[in-house]
Scaffold this motif. Structure first.
Motif, short mmCIF file in Angstrom:
data_model
loop_
_atom_site.label_atom_id
_atom_site.label_comp_id
_atom_site.label_asym_id
_atom_site.label_seq_id
_atom_site.Cartn_x
_atom_site.Cartn_y
_atom_site.Cartn_z
N ALA A 72 7.06 0.05 -10.29
CA ALA A 72 7.04 -0.95 -11.36
C ALA A 72 7.88 -0.51 -12.55
O ALA A 72 8.50 -1.34 -13.23
N GLY A 73 7.90 0.80 -12.79
CA GLY A 73 8.66 1.32 -13.91
C GLY A 73 10.16 1.33 -13.70
O GLY A 73 10.92 1.54 -14.66
N GLY A 74 10.60 1.11 -12.46
CA GLY A 74 12.03 1.03 -12.18
C GLY A 74 12.77 2.35 -12.30
O GLY A 74 13.99 2.35 -12.52
N SER A 75 12.05 3.45 -12.13
CA SER A 75 12.68 4.76 -12.31
C SER A 75 13.48 5.23 -11.10
O SER A 75 14.22 6.22 -11.21
N PHE A 76 13.33 4.56 -9.97
CA PHE A 76 14.00 5.01 -8.74
C PHE A 76 14.84 3.88 -8.16
O PHE A 76 14.49 2.70 -8.26
N PRO A 77 15.97 4.24 -7.52
CA PRO A 77 16.93 3.24 -7.03
C PRO A 77 16.50 2.65 -5.69
O PRO A 77 17.12 2.90 -4.65
N VAL A 78 15.42 1.86 -5.71
CA VAL A 78 14.88 1.30 -4.47
C VAL A 78 14.65 -0.20 -4.62
O VAL A 78 14.52 -0.72 -5.73
N ARG A 79 14.57 -0.85 -3.46
CA ARG A 79 14.27 -2.28 -3.39
C ARG A 79 13.05 -2.49 -2.51
O ARG A 79 12.86 -1.77 -1.52
N ALA A 92 -9.36 -7.91 0.81
CA ALA A 92 -9.58 -9.36 0.90
C ALA A 92 -8.33 -10.10 1.39
O ALA A 92 -7.97 -11.17 0.89
N GLY A 93 -7.66 -9.50 2.38
CA GLY A 93 -6.51 -10.15 2.98
C GLY A 93 -5.24 -10.08 2.17
O GLY A 93 -4.25 -10.76 2.50
N GLN A 94 -5.22 -9.26 1.12
CA GLN A 94 -4.06 -9.12 0.26
C GLN A 94 -3.58 -7.65 0.28
O GLN A 94 -4.34 -6.76 0.64
N PRO A 95 -2.33 -7.40 -0.14
CA PRO A 95 -1.85 -6.01 -0.20
C PRO A 95 -2.40 -5.30 -1.44
O PRO A 95 -1.66 -4.97 -2.36
N PHE A 96 -3.72 -5.09 -1.44
CA PHE A 96 -4.40 -4.49 -2.57
C PHE A 96 -5.21 -3.28 -2.12
O PHE A 96 -5.63 -3.18 -0.96
N TYR A 97 -5.43 -2.37 -3.06
CA TYR A 97 -6.25 -1.20 -2.83
C TYR A 97 -6.88 -0.80 -4.15
O TYR A 97 -6.73 -1.50 -5.15
N ALA A 98 -7.58 0.33 -4.17
CA ALA A 98 -8.19 0.83 -5.39
C ALA A 98 -8.33 2.33 -5.26
O ALA A 98 -7.85 2.93 -4.29
N SER A 99 -8.98 2.94 -6.23
CA SER A 99 -9.29 4.37 -6.16
C SER A 99 -10.79 4.53 -6.12
O SER A 99 -11.51 3.96 -6.95
N HIS A 100 -11.27 5.28 -5.15
CA HIS A 100 -12.67 5.67 -5.11
C HIS A 100 -12.83 6.96 -5.91
O HIS A 100 -12.06 7.91 -5.71
N LEU A 101 -13.79 7.00 -6.80
CA LEU A 101 -14.12 8.25 -7.49
C LEU A 101 -15.14 8.96 -6.62
O LEU A 101 -16.28 8.50 -6.46
N MET A 102 -14.71 10.08 -6.04
CA MET A 102 -15.46 10.74 -4.97
C MET A 102 -16.11 12.04 -5.46
O MET A 102 -15.58 12.73 -6.34
N VAL A 103 -17.22 12.36 -4.84
CA VAL A 103 -17.87 13.65 -5.01
C VAL A 103 -18.20 14.20 -3.63
O VAL A 103 -18.11 13.50 -2.62
N HIS A 104 -18.58 15.47 -3.59
CA HIS A 104 -19.08 16.06 -2.35
C HIS A 104 -20.35 15.31 -1.96
O HIS A 104 -21.16 14.92 -2.82
N ALA A 105 -20.53 15.08 -0.69
CA ALA A 105 -21.70 14.32 -0.23
C ALA A 105 -23.01 14.94 -0.69
O ALA A 105 -24.00 14.23 -0.88
N GLU A 106 -23.02 16.25 -0.88
CA GLU A 106 -24.26 16.92 -1.28
C GLU A 106 -24.36 17.11 -2.79
O GLU A 106 -25.31 17.73 -3.28
N ASP A 252 5.18 -8.20 -9.12
CA ASP A 252 3.81 -8.17 -8.61
C ASP A 252 3.07 -6.92 -9.08
O ASP A 252 1.83 -6.87 -9.02
N TYR A 253 3.82 -5.93 -9.55
CA TYR A 253 3.24 -4.65 -9.94
C TYR A 253 3.14 -4.49 -11.47
O TYR A 253 2.81 -3.41 -11.96
N ASP A 254 3.40 -5.57 -12.21
CA ASP A 254 3.37 -5.49 -13.66
C ASP A 254 2.00 -5.06 -14.20
O ASP A 254 1.93 -4.42 -15.26
N ALA A 255 0.93 -5.42 -13.50
CA ALA A 255 -0.42 -5.06 -13.98
C ALA A 255 -0.59 -3.56 -14.11
O ALA A 255 -1.34 -3.09 -14.98
#
Length: 272
Positions: A72-79, A92-106, A252-255
């Motif tokens: 989104a920042g346009g720092s690299f010469p890619v399309r 939900a059927g879209q090219p979306f993801y998130a970050s899980h904040l994870m800990v050790h299971a114990e 699409d990545y402005d957010a």
């Protein structure tokens, strides 16, 4: 500058090649894209600690994942070519993801607030899932003073975050939700040793890009081959926990830039 479509280009899925089996699946998928598109693609290794910035700057780049934040920042010469659609309720059927904040299971940490005062891990400053999403999620809790006794980074890769959690080097850290999908499918024993505490707001997925030296017709052929991958590559997509690919544009990545700007304006420069 453009280049003829018959000049060999390179492909790489390092960001989501979480283990050898998944790396092989991505190589097979790229092979199918090459056949359908008629574009020669050579799958290359670019394993950590080799900088991703070097990969994103290659003039012969045909398909490689880039995080949406630096894109989104346009720092690299890619399309943009296309973005994967995870086969998960979160996407939900879209090219979306998130970050899980994870800990050790114990871990005794049951809520995000219970992690404050501990050791926080993060990946690298150009990462959406391992840095930008993390600080955006923590920003409402941040009052100008560190939330954690120690901020551990750059850990560079999601795998290093996992290793640090399992080794007790950090108490909580971010994990790309699609990486977690792949872990649950291909390394259930590793996934079982981790636990999600909270999940950040969904944002546009890392995408497959080509160098801006690649001509528009070649990029269109690659995009169409990815968008049409469903029927021919159904088993590969299932193994990669994807439902398909979607066409995306830079706006699409402005957010992601908006999120970063809010944290920067508040003075919250890095997760702490």
């Amino acid at each position: 500058m453009s280049r003829p479509g018959d000049i060999p280009l390179v492909a790489n899925a390092r960001m989501y090649a979480v283990n050898p089996a998944v790396r092989t699946a991505w190589a097979a998928l790229f092979g199918g894209v090459a056949r359908r598109s008629g574009v020669t693609l050579t799958v290359i290794d670019h394993a950590a600690p080799a900088p991703l910035e070097e990969l994103w700057s290659r003039p012969d780049l045909g398909l490689a994942f880039i995080c949406g934040y630096p894109f989104a920042g346009g720092s690299f010469p890619v399309r943009p070519v296309a973005a994967p659609i995870p086969a998960s309720p979160l996407a939900a059927g879209q090219p979306f993801y998130a970050s899980h904040l994870m800990v050790h299971a114990e871990s005794r940490i049951a809520t995000l607030a219970e992690s404050f005062g501990g050791r926080l891990g993060w990946t690298v400053a150009h990462s959406q899932s391992g840095f930008n999403a993390l600080r955006s999620h923590l920003l409402p809790h941040w009052q100008g003073k560190p939330l954690y006794a120690q901020s551990v980074g750059p850990l560079v890769t999601p795998r290093r975050v996992i290793d640090a959690l399992l080794a007790g080097e950090i108490d909580i850290g971010p994990l790309d939700s699609y990486v977690h999908d792949l872990l649950r499918a291909h390394e259930p024993e590793t996934a079982a040793r981790l636990r999600i505490v909270e999940t950040t707001a969904p944002r546009p997925m890392p995408l497959l890009v080509a160098s801006d030296t690649v001509d528009a017709a070649t990029i269109t052929r690659l995009r169409e081959a990815l968008l049409a991958a469903g029927a021919e590559a159904a088993m590969l997509l299932a193994g990669l926990r994807l439902s398909g690919f979607a066409a995306v544009e830079r706006q699409d990545y402005d957010a992601l830039l908006t999120d970063a700007h809010k944290a920067d304006e508040a003075g919250y420069k890095a997760p702490e």
